[in-house]
Design a protein around this motif. Structure first.
Motif, PDB file in Angstrom:
ATOM      1  N   LEU A  99       0.849  -1.187   0.000  1.00  0.00           N
ATOM      2  CA  LEU A  99       0.000   0.000   0.000  1.00  0.00           C
ATOM      3  C   LEU A  99       0.884   1.236   0.000  1.00  0.00           C
ATOM      4  O   LEU A  99       1.787   1.362   0.830  1.00  0.00           O
ATOM      5  N   SER A 100       0.670   2.140  -0.938  1.00  0.00           N
ATOM      6  CA  SER A 100       1.403   3.403  -0.960  1.00  0.00           C
ATOM      7  C   SER A 100       0.400   4.542  -0.987  1.00  0.00           C
ATOM      8  O   SER A 100      -0.768   4.353  -1.319  1.00  0.00           O
ATOM      9  N   GLY A 101       0.887   5.717  -0.634  1.00  0.00           N
ATOM     10  CA  GLY A 101       0.003   6.882  -0.659  1.00  0.00           C
ATOM     11  C   GLY A 101      -0.461   7.268   0.723  1.00  0.00           C
ATOM     12  O   GLY A 101       0.245   7.080   1.715  1.00  0.00           O
ATOM     13  N   ASP A 102      -1.659   7.816   0.808  1.00  0.00           N
ATOM     14  CA  ASP A 102      -2.175   8.307   2.082  1.00  0.00           C
ATOM     15  C   ASP A 102      -3.646   7.935   2.193  1.00  0.00           C
ATOM     16  O   ASP A 102      -4.163   7.155   1.395  1.00  0.00           O
ATOM     17  N   PHE A 103      -4.315   8.500   3.161  1.00  0.00           N
ATOM     18  CA  PHE A 103      -5.718   8.165   3.403  1.00  0.00           C
ATOM     19  C   PHE A 103      -6.659   9.318   3.035  1.00  0.00           C
ATOM     20  O   PHE A 103      -7.799   9.343   3.492  1.00  0.00           O
ATOM     21  N   PHE A 104      -6.161  10.292   2.278  1.00  0.00           N
ATOM     22  CA  PHE A 104      -7.028  11.387   1.829  1.00  0.00           C
ATOM     23  C   PHE A 104      -7.794  10.949   0.584  1.00  0.00           C
ATOM     24  O   PHE A 104      -7.237  10.263  -0.275  1.00  0.00           O
ATOM     25  N   SER A 105      -9.027  11.430   0.429  1.00  0.00           N
ATOM     26  CA  SER A 105      -9.819  12.074   1.476  1.00  0.00           C
ATOM     27  C   SER A 105     -10.630  11.015   2.212  1.00  0.00           C
ATOM     28  O   SER A 105     -10.826   9.930   1.703  1.00  0.00           O
ATOM     29  N   TYR A 106     -11.101  11.320   3.425  1.00  0.00           N
ATOM     30  CA  TYR A 106     -11.772  10.310   4.222  1.00  0.00           C
ATOM     31  C   TYR A 106     -13.086  10.857   4.780  1.00  0.00           C
ATOM     32  O   TYR A 106     -13.254  12.060   4.962  1.00  0.00           O
ATOM     33  N   ALA A 107     -14.013   9.934   5.026  1.00  0.00           N
ATOM     34  CA  ALA A 107     -15.302  10.255   5.634  1.00  0.00           C
ATOM     35  C   ALA A 107     -15.520   9.324   6.821  1.00  0.00           C
ATOM     36  O   ALA A 107     -15.090   8.167   6.792  1.00  0.00           O
ATOM     37  N   ASP A 108     -16.163   9.826   7.864  1.00  0.00           N
ATOM     38  CA  ASP A 108     -16.427   8.954   9.006  1.00  0.00           C
ATOM     39  C   ASP A 108     -17.810   8.310   8.926  1.00  0.00           C
ATOM     40  O   ASP A 108     -18.068   7.298   9.568  1.00  0.00           O
ATOM     41  N   ARG A 109     -18.717   8.883   8.140  1.00  0.00           N
ATOM     42  CA  ARG A 109     -20.019   8.254   7.913  1.00  0.00           C
ATOM     43  C   ARG A 109     -20.681   8.910   6.711  1.00  0.00           C
ATOM     44  O   ARG A 109     -20.427  10.060   6.381  1.00  0.00           O
ATOM     45  N   GLU A 110     -21.533   8.133   6.052  1.00  0.00           N
ATOM     46  CA  GLU A 110     -22.286   8.600   4.891  1.00  0.00           C
ATOM     47  C   GLU A 110     -21.345   9.315   3.916  1.00  0.00           C
ATOM     48  O   GLU A 110     -20.297   8.791   3.572  1.00  0.00           O
ATOM     49  N   ASP A 111     -21.725  10.512   3.487  1.00  0.00           N
ATOM     50  CA  ASP A 111     -20.868  11.274   2.572  1.00  0.00           C
ATOM     51  C   ASP A 111     -20.226  12.461   3.289  1.00  0.00           C
ATOM     52  O   ASP A 111     -19.957  13.487   2.678  1.00  0.00           O
TER      53      ASP A 111
END
Length: 756
Positions: A99-111
């Protein structure tokens, strides 16, 4: 989801820190709580009894599981993985995904994507970057001044107490870069506290820089006297409050010379236009050697059509030494053959605004027209709309490229959850910004720079083109002064539209260190396609690359092929239920600064090189984020002692090397400096597949080799010891002989050094 029962301290929520002594019972989250314990349910669960440092035992049958709980490290994990797979440690196990890269963008629920905080409170994101640049400059100049003072046996006269100011500023910057400050997600009162700390540290760092510069520019070091009540050098600008924009210092001219010291914080020699504010249009500027210099005289504006009385902007093209100091002389003179006047014309477009005549700068009012007009230098031509004053196209090397700008407004949803400090929840696509009145467009043309200023109701944009060989003249300088304090649930964005066939791919940086490819995904909501932009973002095709360099972290997206879109500011009236408890209603007048760099791609290295900026791009970013500091000599009469420029480096630093810091280490008394310093170097990765053979852009590399032994002029390197990045662990013996180092691209290395 379970609860932890502690017989001595009552109930503790899951995740609590336990006392270091005592015994505990761990309750399985799916088991009923014993009726003898305070609980809403009964029953006897299977339990695990845990005493600190002991093994876990099963409570139902009394059988020991021989299970020991302890903290693990990454080494433990990979050692266990190697043992399980039989792979030699350090070798990549075959068939394992990477796995390379980052975790952008992220959501904690729904949209609910957390893409709003990339831009929230941009005023303080900008102030953070200003403090960061000043801290680096102050650390380096303090280390050099103290080393030279020790070499001359004058360290007892030098203000060693400045070291405590550096430590305090380091801590203030570190505190602000905690997640609730740099993100703009703190409560209003806490934001003010952060801002006060930043401003206090910024003022102190300017003092450290001026004290160091004072010692270093004196021709006769025996004349050095430190007076904390009356500093020798003034500051380049002032901020009245923690939420005020800087106001440049006005130099009062007389027939006797006023001296100004210029500090270049970059490790590369720099050809730049330096602008100063003076009290008279009758100004003459001399170099350190007394040679007259050509200057551009321009007006200082208080509004679209009003000039500030008795204040003038004088601009000088000067070559500054790497990490060095230069000296200029300014005085009032009626011999104006070296003064080159700017011309000004206004596009009022039917608006009846009073334009006062000015004896120095005649203003020409242009009749309303939608015809484009252009500014040019020896490298490029930029064309603007006569109606809006916004950029339309750029011509370079005989090729015209569409490069237009426009302002947009995002709203927020009308129902359920709305945008807040964390979340970006727009009500659909952005709508064009539609002010009540057409803008006033002011065009200034001069020999060293020309600019177009567009005054709208909520934003003032200035696009400046420098007529300078090298880095400064190869990009467009863009600033947007934004004020949306009368908006309700609106966000203002700047969109760049080009003819570049970038399709669905664009690139942003991660913390100013590396570049990450991004893709616009149509299947995701609009807000999911925004990413953080700490330093730059770019789009490209086989022929061209357009890079947007930024002086403050903001959110960016590419929603269509050939476009880049950056959020400038956001004003939101409600909380978004992520813990802040309030909206974003404390907006400031904010100046967002950018550089637009258009480069032609060549056939070489187009695939791998896509993930690196060019050397020119790296240099452009550094010019934007590390401005020249101008410090006028505070005393006017009598004349100050002889001043001379300071050139600390005896060799040229390869232009893919960056001196991240030269930081004096603390002594046993942590408020005082020791004799050792930390030299932190970064070798940048760069794209060779962009045309960089430009007039005045002379850049040399050394394939990663760098000789440190004779780098600093007048200082002998006594020892050099490679260490870990944090200086906690030595990576080799200290040696005065091994001064030639080698670094691979993208590496950062720290060295503990001592001058003899």
């Amino acid at each position: 989801g379970g609860r932890l029962g502690c017989t001595s301290a009552g109930w503790l929520p899951a995740g609590s820190l336990l006392p270091s002594t005592g015994s505990y019972r761990v309750i399985h989250p799916l088991s009923p709580i014993p009726s003898s314990w305070p609980s809403r349910s009964g029953g006897v669960p299977p339990t695990l009894s845990l005493a600190p440092g002991a093994h876990l035992a099963h409570g139902r049958h009394g059988a020991t599981l021989s299970l020991q709980a302890q903290f693990g490290t990454l080494s433990d994990y990979f050692d266990a993985l190697s043992k399980r797979t039989g792979i030699v440690p350090g070798m990549k196990p075959p068939g394992f995904p990477v796995l390379s890269g980052d975790f952008f963008s992220y959501a904690d629920r729904e949209d609910h994507y957390w893409t709003g905080y990339y831009t929230s409170r941009p005023f303080y994101k900008s102030l953070d970057r200003v403090l960061e640049a000043h801290l680096r400059g102050a650390e380096i100049l303090y280390s050099l001044a103290l080393s030279h003072a020790r070499h001359a046996g004058m360290d007892s006269r030098y203000p060693l107490s400045d070291y405590a100011l550096l430590t305090e500023a380091r801590r203030a910057l570190g505190l602000f870069q905690h997640h609730d400050a740099i993100t703009g997600t703190a409560k209003e009162a806490v934001v003010v506290d952060y801002g006060v700390r930043l401003l206090h540290s910024l003022v102190n760092l300017k003092r450290v820089i001026s004290n160091a510069a004072h010692y270093l520019v004196l021709g006769d070091k025996e004349a050095y006297r430190y007076d904390p009540a009356g500093p020798f050098l003034g500051t380049d600008d002032m901020r009245l409050n923690q939420d005020s924009l800087p106001e440049k210092t006005v130099i009062k001219l007389d027939t006797s010379p006023r001296f100004v010291v210029l500090f270049n914080p970059l490790e590369q020699e720099r050809l730049s236009v330096v602008s100063l504010l003076v009290s008279s249009p009758r100004v003459r500027v001399l170099s350190e050697e007394g040679q007259p210099l050509a200057v551009q005289l321009s007006a200082q504006w208080s509004s679209a059509t009003d000039m500030v009385p008795n204040v003038y902007q004088v601009s000088i093209m000067t070559r500054l030494p790497a990490l060095g100091l230069s000296v200029l002389q300014l005085y009032k003179s009626f011999d104006s053959h070296t003064t080159l006047m700017s011309s000004v014309r206004l596009h009022l477009h039917g608006r009846e605004l009073p334009v006062r005549p000015h004896e120095v700068f005649p203003v020409r009012v242009v009749p309303a027209t939608s015809d484009d007009f252009c500014l040019d230098n020896q490298h490029m031509q930029a064309c603007f709309s006569g109606l809006t004053g916004l950029l339309q196209s750029v011509r370079r090397a005989g090729e015209e490229h569409r490069l237009s700008t426009e302002f947009l407004i995002y709203g927020t949803r009308s129902a359920k959850d709305k945008s807040g400090a964390y979340l970006f929840l727009p009500d659909g696509d952005a709508k064009p910004y539609a002010p009540k009145e057409p803008p006033v467009v002011r065009v200034t043309e001069g020999p060293f720079f020309s600019e177009v200023a567009s005054y709208y109701q909520h934003v003032q944009q200035v696009v400046r083109l420098y007529n300078v060989p090298g880095v400064e003249g190869l990009s467009l300088d863009v600033s947007c002064l934004v004020d949306i304090r009368d908006h309700v649930n609106k966000e203002m964005a700047l969109r760049l539209s080009t003819s570049i066939a970038s399709e669905d791919t664009f690139f942003t940086d991660l913390n100013g260190f590396q570049i990450q490819p991004r893709r616009f995904l149509k299947k995701l909501p609009l807000q999911a396609n925004f990413y953080p932009m700490p330093a730059m973002a770019y789009i490209q095709d086989k022929e061209s690359r357009l890079t947007l360099h930024t002086a403050q972290a903001l959110g960016v997206a590419s929603l269509h092929s050939g476009q880049l879109e950056v959020i400038l500011d956001r004003r939101l009236m409600q909380d978004d239920n992520r813990g802040l408890g309030q909206g974003l209603k404390d907006n400031k007048r904010t100046c967002n600064r950018f550089r637009l760099l258009l480069e032609r791609r060549t056939t070489a290295n187009k695939v791998r090189g896509a993930l690196f900026p060019s050397l020119l791009s790296h240099m452009t970013s550094m010019h934007l984020n590390a401005e020249v500091l101008a410090m006028p000599v505070a005393q006017e009469k009598p004349a100050p002692p002889a001043l001379r420029s300071f050139r600390p480096l005896s060799a040229t630093v390869p232009c893919d090397f960056h001196i991240l810091n030269l930081r004096t280490l603390q002594a046993e008394d942590d408020s005082l400096p020791s004799a050792e310093m930390a030299l932190i170097l970064h070798r940048k990765g760069f794209d060779c597949g962009l045309e960089a053979k430009h007039l005045g852009f002379n850049c040399t590399t050394s394939q990663g080799k760098f000789s440190l032994g004779s780098l600093f002029y007048g200082l002998e390197l006594g020892s050099l010891q490679p260490t870990s990045l944090t200086l906690m662990y030595p990576l080799g013996a200290a040696s005065p002989n091994s001064t030639v180092i080698h670094m691979d691209p993208m590496e950062i290395a720290t060295f503990r050094i001592h001058f003899g």
